[in-house]
Scaffold this motif. Sequence first.
Motif, PDB file in Angstrom:
ATOM      1  N   HIS A  32       0.851  -1.189   0.000  1.00 53.38           N
ATOM      2  CA  HIS A  32       0.000   0.000   0.000  1.00 53.38           C
ATOM      3  C   HIS A  32       0.889   1.242   0.000  1.00 53.38           C
ATOM      4  O   HIS A  32       1.861   1.307   0.765  1.00 53.38           O
ATOM      5  N   PRO A  33       0.539   2.251  -0.819  1.00 53.74           N
ATOM      6  CA  PRO A  33       1.432   3.414  -0.952  1.00 53.74           C
ATOM      7  C   PRO A  33       1.224   4.489   0.113  1.00 53.74           C
ATOM      8  O   PRO A  33       1.030   5.665  -0.193  1.00 53.74           O
ATOM      9  N   ALA A  34       1.296   4.075   1.378  1.00 54.64           N
ATOM     10  CA  ALA A  34       1.272   5.001   2.519  1.00 54.64           C
ATOM     11  C   ALA A  34       1.779   4.238   3.733  1.00 54.64           C
ATOM     12  O   ALA A  34       1.899   3.007   3.709  1.00 54.64           O
ATOM     13  N   ILE A  35       2.093   5.005   4.785  1.00 53.73           N
ATOM     14  CA  ILE A  35       2.488   4.396   6.052  1.00 53.73           C
ATOM     15  C   ILE A  35       1.202   4.106   6.828  1.00 53.73           C
ATOM     16  O   ILE A  35       0.677   4.978   7.529  1.00 53.73           O
ATOM     17  N   LEU A  36       0.715   2.887   6.698  1.00 51.04           N
ATOM     18  CA  LEU A  36      -0.532   2.517   7.397  1.00 51.04           C
ATOM     19  C   LEU A  36      -0.309   2.587   8.905  1.00 51.04           C
ATOM     20  O   LEU A  36       0.797   2.348   9.367  1.00 51.04           O
ATOM     21  N   PRO A  37      -1.327   2.931   9.723  1.00 53.88           N
ATOM     22  CA  PRO A  37      -2.733   3.039   9.327  1.00 53.88           C
ATOM     23  C   PRO A  37      -3.122   4.395   8.734  1.00 53.88           C
ATOM     24  O   PRO A  37      -4.310   4.652   8.569  1.00 53.88           O
ATOM     25  N   ALA A  38      -2.140   5.254   8.404  1.00 58.37           N
ATOM     26  CA  ALA A  38      -2.501   6.500   7.727  1.00 58.37           C
ATOM     27  C   ALA A  38      -2.875   6.221   6.278  1.00 58.37           C
ATOM     28  O   ALA A  38      -2.227   5.402   5.620  1.00 58.37           O
ATOM     29  N   PHE A  39      -3.883   6.884   5.820  1.00 59.76           N
ATOM     30  CA  PHE A  39      -4.250   6.939   4.406  1.00 59.76           C
ATOM     31  C   PHE A  39      -4.528   5.578   3.766  1.00 59.76           C
ATOM     32  O   PHE A  39      -3.916   5.226   2.755  1.00 59.76           O
ATOM     33  N   PRO A  40      -5.429   4.788   4.340  1.00 59.43           N
ATOM     34  CA  PRO A  40      -5.831   3.537   3.695  1.00 59.43           C
ATOM     35  C   PRO A  40      -6.746   3.815   2.496  1.00 59.43           C
ATOM     36  O   PRO A  40      -7.167   4.960   2.289  1.00 59.43           O
ATOM     37  N   GLY A  41      -7.025   2.786   1.753  1.00 58.86           N
ATOM     38  CA  GLY A  41      -7.989   2.907   0.647  1.00 58.86           C
ATOM     39  C   GLY A  41      -7.379   3.529  -0.595  1.00 58.86           C
ATOM     40  O   GLY A  41      -6.152   3.526  -0.780  1.00 58.86           O
ATOM     41  N   LEU A  42      -8.238   4.075  -1.435  1.00 53.81           N
ATOM     42  CA  LEU A  42      -7.809   4.588  -2.740  1.00 53.81           C
ATOM     43  C   LEU A  42      -7.070   5.924  -2.604  1.00 53.81           C
ATOM     44  O   LEU A  42      -7.267   6.658  -1.643  1.00 53.81           O
ATOM     45  N   HIS A  43      -6.214   6.222  -3.597  1.00 56.35           N
ATOM     46  CA  HIS A  43      -5.547   7.524  -3.740  1.00 56.35           C
ATOM     47  C   HIS A  43      -4.779   7.913  -2.480  1.00 56.35           C
ATOM     48  O   HIS A  43      -4.884   9.033  -1.984  1.00 56.35           O
ATOM     49  N   ALA A  44      -3.994   6.973  -1.965  1.00 55.58           N
ATOM     50  CA  ALA A  44      -3.267   7.205  -0.715  1.00 55.58           C
ATOM     51  C   ALA A  44      -2.272   8.364  -0.851  1.00 55.58           C
ATOM     52  O   ALA A  44      -2.081   9.129   0.092  1.00 55.58           O
ATOM     53  N   GLN A  45      -1.654   8.483  -2.023  1.00 59.57           N
ATOM     54  CA  GLN A  45      -0.678   9.571  -2.202  1.00 59.57           C
ATOM     55  C   GLN A  45      -1.399  10.918  -2.179  1.00 59.57           C
ATOM     56  O   GLN A  45      -0.908  11.884  -1.588  1.00 59.57           O
ATOM     57  N   ARG A  46      -2.548  11.008  -2.837  1.00 62.84           N
ATOM     58  CA  ARG A  46      -3.311  12.257  -2.830  1.00 62.84           C
ATOM     59  C   ARG A  46      -3.794  12.570  -1.412  1.00 62.84           C
ATOM     60  O   ARG A  46      -3.783  13.724  -0.971  1.00 62.84           O
ATOM     61  N   GLN A  47      -4.206  11.525  -0.686  1.00 66.28           N
ATOM     62  CA  GLN A  47      -4.615  11.727   0.709  1.00 66.28           C
ATOM     63  C   GLN A  47      -3.477  12.339   1.529  1.00 66.28           C
ATOM     64  O   GLN A  47      -3.703  13.246   2.337  1.00 66.28           O
ATOM     65  N   ALA A  48      -2.259  11.828   1.329  1.00 68.64           N
ATOM     66  CA  ALA A  48      -1.111  12.346   2.094  1.00 68.64           C
ATOM     67  C   ALA A  48      -0.855  13.817   1.753  1.00 68.64           C
ATOM     68  O   ALA A  48      -0.618  14.645   2.648  1.00 68.64           O
ATOM     69  N   LEU A  49      -0.923  14.156   0.461  1.00 68.93           N
ATOM     70  CA  LEU A  49      -0.732  15.555   0.051  1.00 68.93           C
ATOM     71  C   LEU A  49      -1.835  16.441   0.615  1.00 68.93           C
ATOM     72  O   LEU A  49      -1.572  17.507   1.172  1.00 68.93           O
ATOM     73  N   ASP A  50      -3.077  15.988   0.488  1.00 66.77           N
ATOM     74  CA  ASP A  50      -4.213  16.793   0.956  1.00 66.77           C
ATOM     75  C   ASP A  50      -4.149  17.020   2.464  1.00 66.77           C
ATOM     76  O   ASP A  50      -4.595  18.044   2.971  1.00 66.77           O
ATOM     77  N   HIS A  51      -3.579  16.031   3.174  1.00 69.21           N
ATOM     78  CA  HIS A  51      -3.486  16.143   4.633  1.00 69.21           C
ATOM     79  C   HIS A  51      -2.325  17.028   5.064  1.00 69.21           C
ATOM     80  O   HIS A  51      -2.241  17.444   6.222  1.00 69.21           O
ATOM     81  N   GLY A  52      -1.400  17.293   4.129  1.00 71.61           N
ATOM     82  CA  GLY A  52      -0.209  18.062   4.482  1.00 71.61           C
ATOM     83  C   GLY A  52       0.827  17.248   5.232  1.00 71.61           C
ATOM     84  O   GLY A  52       1.671  17.801   5.950  1.00 71.61           O
ATOM     85  N   ALA A  53       0.806  15.928   5.054  1.00 71.02           N
ATOM     86  CA  ALA A  53       1.796  15.079   5.732  1.00 71.02           C
ATOM     87  C   ALA A  53       3.199  15.436   5.251  1.00 71.02           C
ATOM     88  O   ALA A  53       3.396  15.790   4.086  1.00 71.02           O
ATOM     89  N   ARG A  54       4.169  15.379   6.143  1.00 76.18           N
ATOM     90  CA  ARG A  54       5.571  15.640   5.793  1.00 76.18           C
ATOM     91  C   ARG A  54       6.308  14.364   5.432  1.00 76.18           C
ATOM     92  O   ARG A  54       7.417  14.396   4.888  1.00 76.18           O
ATOM     93  N   ILE A  55       5.724  13.227   5.826  1.00 79.00           N
ATOM     94  CA  ILE A  55       6.327  11.924   5.534  1.00 79.00           C
ATOM     95  C   ILE A  55       5.218  11.011   5.024  1.00 79.00           C
ATOM     96  O   ILE A  55       4.098  11.027   5.541  1.00 79.00           O
ATOM     97  N   SER A  56       5.540  10.256   3.993  1.00 75.55           N
ATOM     98  CA  SER A  56       4.658   9.145   3.626  1.00 75.55           C
ATOM     99  C   SER A  56       5.550   7.958   3.271  1.00 75.55           C
ATOM    100  O   SER A  56       6.690   7.910   3.731  1.00 75.55           O
ATOM    101  N   GLY A  57       5.061   7.040   2.491  1.00 76.75           N
ATOM    102  CA  GLY A  57       5.892   5.878   2.199  1.00 76.75           C
ATOM    103  C   GLY A  57       5.048   4.711   1.754  1.00 76.75           C
ATOM    104  O   GLY A  57       4.026   4.887   1.084  1.00 76.75           O
TER     105      GLY A  57
END
Length: 210
Positions: free
Chosen positions: A109-134
């Motif tokens: 999954h293209p996020a550090i779970l449990p953050a941003f599960p489901g579809l469009h995880a990268q967009r979710q991270a950007l929309d949330h303003g996260a400084r780290i994803s993965g």
Amino acid sequence: RIKVGVLISGSGSNLQSIIDRIEDGSLSADIVCVISNNAGAFGLERARKHTIPALHMDHRQFAGRSAYDAALVETLQQYGVELVILAGFMRIITPVLIDAFPHAIMNIHPAILPAFPGLHAQRQALDHGARISGCTVHFVDAGTDTGPIIIQAAVPVLDDDTEESLSARIQVEEHRVYPRAIQLYAEGRLSVEGRRVIITPPVPASATSL
Ligand code: GAR
């Protein structure tokens, strides 16, 4: 060597990273079949190029998710699959598939779970303003992106990132950690205790030579 079946829906770059690690000898597994729900998935061509059986199984030709998963189980079992790898397989799977391969289905999954599960995880991270994803490799359970976590890798989110640039940075890590997780499984070093995955240390060479 462990027999792996890979389920895809699209490009199959993760599939390619697994093929590459098998071919360079660093992953002790064999891909015995690749299945896509989508006929146009480029990953099917990647598989065929490496003489791996590549099947299109169209979910729309089945009465529902469970019926489709029953057909997947039948096919995977026909090929003798021991470990199922979801590599960009964009379908929700049901207990029909999960129960047929207990603790033997992995997803990336293209996020550090449990953050941003489901579809469009990268967009979710950007929309949330996260400084780290993965990315996260995890065993699949009945929830969506909720199963026991095997490996995670982090990347920075940069101020000028787009969904595409962040996805590309995450994919570099995906291609590194997914073969690694499969190799740990192949070595019998993963055990699930409740929510946690315990990774057993490698057996030292001195112990095996006795
Ligand atoms: C990967 O980035 C994977 O993390 C993501 O799809 C991509 C597939 O790329 N999976 C999900 O979003 C699952 N919800 P690939 O086809 O090039 O391997």
